[in-house]
Enzyme design. Sequence first.
Site, PDB file in Angstrom:
ATOM      1  N   GLY A   1     -28.984  14.222   3.681  1.00  0.00           N
ATOM      2  CA  GLY A   1     -28.938  13.298   4.823  1.00  0.00           C
ATOM      3  C   GLY A   1     -27.726  13.570   5.693  1.00  0.00           C
ATOM      4  O   GLY A   1     -27.067  12.650   6.183  1.00  0.00           O
ATOM      5  N   ALA A   2     -27.442  14.859   5.910  1.00  0.00           N
ATOM      6  CA  ALA A   2     -26.270  15.237   6.719  1.00  0.00           C
ATOM      7  C   ALA A   2     -26.562  15.144   8.211  1.00  0.00           C
ATOM      8  O   ALA A   2     -25.668  15.356   9.037  1.00  0.00           O
ATOM      9  CB  ALA A   2     -25.837  16.661   6.360  1.00  0.00           C
TER      10      ALA A   2
ATOM     11  N   ASN B   1     -26.566  11.280  -0.438  1.00  0.00           N
ATOM     12  CA  ASN B   1     -26.454  10.270   0.622  1.00  0.00           C
ATOM     13  C   ASN B   1     -27.802   9.915   1.242  1.00  0.00           C
ATOM     14  O   ASN B   1     -27.985   8.798   1.734  1.00  0.00           O
ATOM     15  CB  ASN B   1     -25.486  10.820   1.684  1.00  0.00           C
TER      16      ASN B   1
ATOM     17  N   PRO C   1     -21.060   0.749  -0.104  1.00  0.00           N
ATOM     18  CA  PRO C   1     -20.608   0.096   1.121  1.00  0.00           C
ATOM     19  C   PRO C   1     -21.406  -1.162   1.453  1.00  0.00           C
ATOM     20  O   PRO C   1     -22.567  -1.305   1.074  1.00  0.00           O
ATOM     21  CB  PRO C   1     -20.862   1.150   2.212  1.00  0.00           C
ATOM     22  N   GLY C   2     -20.754  -2.032   2.235  1.00  0.00           N
ATOM     23  CA  GLY C   2     -21.453  -3.110   2.928  1.00  0.00           C
ATOM     24  C   GLY C   2     -21.916  -2.584   4.270  1.00  0.00           C
ATOM     25  O   GLY C   2     -22.338  -1.425   4.377  1.00  0.00           O
TER      26      GLY C   2
ATOM     27  N   GLU D   1     -27.501   4.795  11.937  1.00  0.00           N
ATOM     28  CA  GLU D   1     -28.911   4.603  12.312  1.00  0.00           C
ATOM     29  C   GLU D   1     -29.664   3.765  11.266  1.00  0.00           C
ATOM     30  O   GLU D   1     -30.876   3.573  11.363  1.00  0.00           O
ATOM     31  CB  GLU D   1     -29.588   5.964  12.493  1.00  0.00           C
TER      32      GLU D   1
ATOM     33  N   TYR E   1     -34.998  -2.551  -1.641  1.00  0.00           N
ATOM     34  CA  TYR E   1     -33.825  -1.753  -1.246  1.00  0.00           C
ATOM     35  C   TYR E   1     -32.677  -1.986  -2.241  1.00  0.00           C
ATOM     36  O   TYR E   1     -32.096  -1.035  -2.779  1.00  0.00           O
ATOM     37  CB  TYR E   1     -33.378  -2.103   0.179  1.00  0.00           C
TER      38      TYR E   1
ATOM     39  N   ARG F   1     -33.997  16.375   7.097  1.00  0.00           N
ATOM     40  CA  ARG F   1     -35.293  16.792   7.657  1.00  0.00           C
ATOM     41  C   ARG F   1     -35.186  17.228   9.111  1.00  0.00           C
ATOM     42  O   ARG F   1     -35.999  17.996   9.590  1.00  0.00           O
ATOM     43  CB  ARG F   1     -36.300  15.637   7.533  1.00  0.00           C
TER      44      ARG F   1
ATOM     45  N   VAL G   1     -36.093  15.167   0.510  1.00  0.00           N
ATOM     46  CA  VAL G   1     -35.718  15.013  -0.908  1.00  0.00           C
ATOM     47  C   VAL G   1     -36.839  14.397  -1.745  1.00  0.00           C
ATOM     48  O   VAL G   1     -36.786  14.427  -2.976  1.00  0.00           O
ATOM     49  CB  VAL G   1     -34.425  14.178  -1.088  1.00  0.00           C
TER      50      VAL G   1
HETATM   51  P1  NDP Z   1     -28.753   6.906   8.612  1.00  0.00           P
HETATM   52  O1  NDP Z   1     -30.132   6.411   8.875  1.00  0.00           O
HETATM   53  O2  NDP Z   1     -27.835   7.074   9.767  1.00  0.00           O
HETATM   54  O3  NDP Z   1     -28.809   8.254   7.777  1.00  0.00           O
HETATM   55  C1  NDP Z   1     -29.716   8.443   6.744  1.00  0.00           C
HETATM   56  C2  NDP Z   1     -29.811   9.910   6.403  1.00  0.00           C
HETATM   57  O4  NDP Z   1     -30.729  10.079   5.306  1.00  0.00           O
HETATM   58  C3  NDP Z   1     -30.322  10.737   7.576  1.00  0.00           C
HETATM   59  O5  NDP Z   1     -29.514  11.866   7.710  1.00  0.00           O
HETATM   60  C4  NDP Z   1     -31.729  11.129   7.131  1.00  0.00           C
HETATM   61  O6  NDP Z   1     -31.995  12.442   7.606  1.00  0.00           O
HETATM   62  C5  NDP Z   1     -31.592  11.155   5.624  1.00  0.00           C
HETATM   63  N1  NDP Z   1     -32.880  10.991   4.960  1.00  0.00           N
HETATM   64  C6  NDP Z   1     -33.697   9.918   4.956  1.00  0.00           C
HETATM   65  N2  NDP Z   1     -34.821  10.179   4.269  1.00  0.00           N
HETATM   66  C7  NDP Z   1     -34.721  11.473   3.846  1.00  0.00           C
HETATM   67  C8  NDP Z   1     -35.558  12.328   3.100  1.00  0.00           C
HETATM   68  N3  NDP Z   1     -36.764  11.928   2.646  1.00  0.00           N
HETATM   69  N4  NDP Z   1     -35.143  13.588   2.839  1.00  0.00           N
HETATM   70  C9  NDP Z   1     -33.940  13.999   3.282  1.00  0.00           C
HETATM   71  N5  NDP Z   1     -33.097  13.244   4.004  1.00  0.00           N
HETATM   72  C10 NDP Z   1     -33.488  11.985   4.275  1.00  0.00           C
HETATM   73  O7  NDP Z   1     -28.140   5.854   7.554  1.00  0.00           O
HETATM   74  P2  NDP Z   1     -26.728   5.823   6.803  1.00  0.00           P
HETATM   75  O8  NDP Z   1     -25.882   6.960   7.141  1.00  0.00           O
HETATM   76  O9  NDP Z   1     -26.192   4.469   6.987  1.00  0.00           O
HETATM   77  O10 NDP Z   1     -27.241   5.918   5.302  1.00  0.00           O
HETATM   78  C11 NDP Z   1     -26.786   6.884   4.382  1.00  0.00           C
HETATM   79  C12 NDP Z   1     -26.804   6.283   2.978  1.00  0.00           C
HETATM   80  O11 NDP Z   1     -25.879   5.209   2.917  1.00  0.00           O
HETATM   81  C13 NDP Z   1     -28.152   5.706   2.547  1.00  0.00           C
HETATM   82  O12 NDP Z   1     -28.374   6.040   1.194  1.00  0.00           O
HETATM   83  C14 NDP Z   1     -27.955   4.206   2.704  1.00  0.00           C
HETATM   84  O13 NDP Z   1     -28.782   3.472   1.845  1.00  0.00           O
HETATM   85  C15 NDP Z   1     -26.495   4.076   2.333  1.00  0.00           C
HETATM   86  N6  NDP Z   1     -25.835   2.876   2.795  1.00  0.00           N
HETATM   87  C16 NDP Z   1     -25.809   2.560   4.133  1.00  0.00           C
HETATM   88  C17 NDP Z   1     -25.189   1.392   4.541  1.00  0.00           C
HETATM   89  C18 NDP Z   1     -25.174   0.957   5.965  1.00  0.00           C
HETATM   90  O14 NDP Z   1     -24.900  -0.248   6.223  1.00  0.00           O
HETATM   91  N7  NDP Z   1     -25.409   1.829   6.926  1.00  0.00           N
HETATM   92  C19 NDP Z   1     -24.523   0.516   3.584  1.00  0.00           C
HETATM   93  C20 NDP Z   1     -24.631   0.938   2.212  1.00  0.00           C
HETATM   94  C21 NDP Z   1     -25.238   2.087   1.858  1.00  0.00           C
HETATM   95  P3  NDP Z   1     -33.382  12.950   8.216  1.00  0.00           P
HETATM   96  O15 NDP Z   1     -34.063  11.779   8.843  1.00  0.00           O
HETATM   97  O16 NDP Z   1     -32.986  14.016   9.194  1.00  0.00           O
HETATM   98  O17 NDP Z   1     -34.096  13.509   7.044  1.00  0.00           O
HETATM   99  C1  8X3 Z   2     -26.886  -1.370   3.391  1.00  0.00           C
HETATM  100  C2  8X3 Z   2     -26.008  -2.559   3.479  1.00  0.00           C
HETATM  101  O1  8X3 Z   2     -25.931  -5.084   3.407  1.00  0.00           O
HETATM  102  O2  8X3 Z   2     -27.666  -4.058   4.775  1.00  0.00           O
HETATM  103  O3  8X3 Z   2     -26.870  -0.890   2.096  1.00  0.00           O
HETATM  104  O4  8X3 Z   2     -27.850  -4.024   2.369  1.00  0.00           O
HETATM  105  S1  8X3 Z   2     -26.913  -3.984   3.492  1.00  0.00           S
END
Ligand code: NDP
Ligand code: 8X3
Length: 253
Positions: A13-14, A87, A183-184, A189, A153, A38, A61
Amino acid sequence: MQTLQGWTALVTGASSGIGEACALALSQAGARLVLAGRRSDRLEALAAKLQTPSHPLILDVRSRQDVEASLAALPPDFANVDVLVNNAGLGLGLEPAHEASLDDWETMIDTNCKGLVYVTRTLLPGMVRRNRGHVVNLGSIAATYPYPGGNVYGATKAFVHQFSQNLKADLVGTRVRVTDVQPGMVETEFSVVRFKGDAQRANKVYEGMEPLTAADIADIVLWTVTRPAHVNINVVEVMPADQGFGPFAVKRR
Ligand code: NDP
Ligand code: 8X3
């Protein structure tokens, strides 16, 4: 602090948010990067910004076959992954359990749990063989604190937490470390994805408060990875100063 010169990191998810920020931070610390996701255009754009060599890897993934095949075919310079940042993940919907989409639930389980397990299981033997490695899993406060609509989730992130702890149990005595970063609210996105492209609804999530940034989380990930080799940071829970805990819900009649 350990230097990451000579280390290879793979971030799933870079292409966005926390993953992109982690790739930037790890590269700045000297690691070469495998950038998995992706959306190839995003990965190419990120690769162009990095100061160290990188290898974009178009990967969903959720496909066990693709995970195994593409990781086995990494070019030699990137094949020995030392740092895995698991991630890639998503939340979908906020409906109560009796109204939520089973397809959404399945996508979250397939990505957040099964995808993370596929990548980890594929890369872990090499880390153990080389006696060097670090698996950083992106969990969430949703693993611990329930909220309405968090149903599956939160459950996937509870899985991530327990899997992280159990990995640590299996890896005792090796120099392979495991960290669960929880994280919270982080403005990425994430909410646009959760609300299926409804940017207005997503923006409202962060309205009038100061959320964490992806760079805040990358800073923590980098900190865990650069501790001396004998130090394992098990769990990091982090929230914005503006976020807190809800009271128990009581239905009065
Ligand atoms: P984004 O939506 O900005 O990023 C998510 C990333 O995951 C994208 O790069 C996307 O890439 C990738 N992804 C999603 N599905 C797939 C797949 N099937 N295969 C490969 N890559 C995938 O969200 P965040 O950066 O916020 O989220 C990153 C992580 O942090 C997640 O695990 C999320 O649950 C966690 N998190 C986020 C929080 C928040 O408040 N934002 C809080 C706590 C945890 P692409 O679409 O190009 O494949
Ligand atoms: C994402 C943070 O608080 O929306 O993990 O569940 S929250």
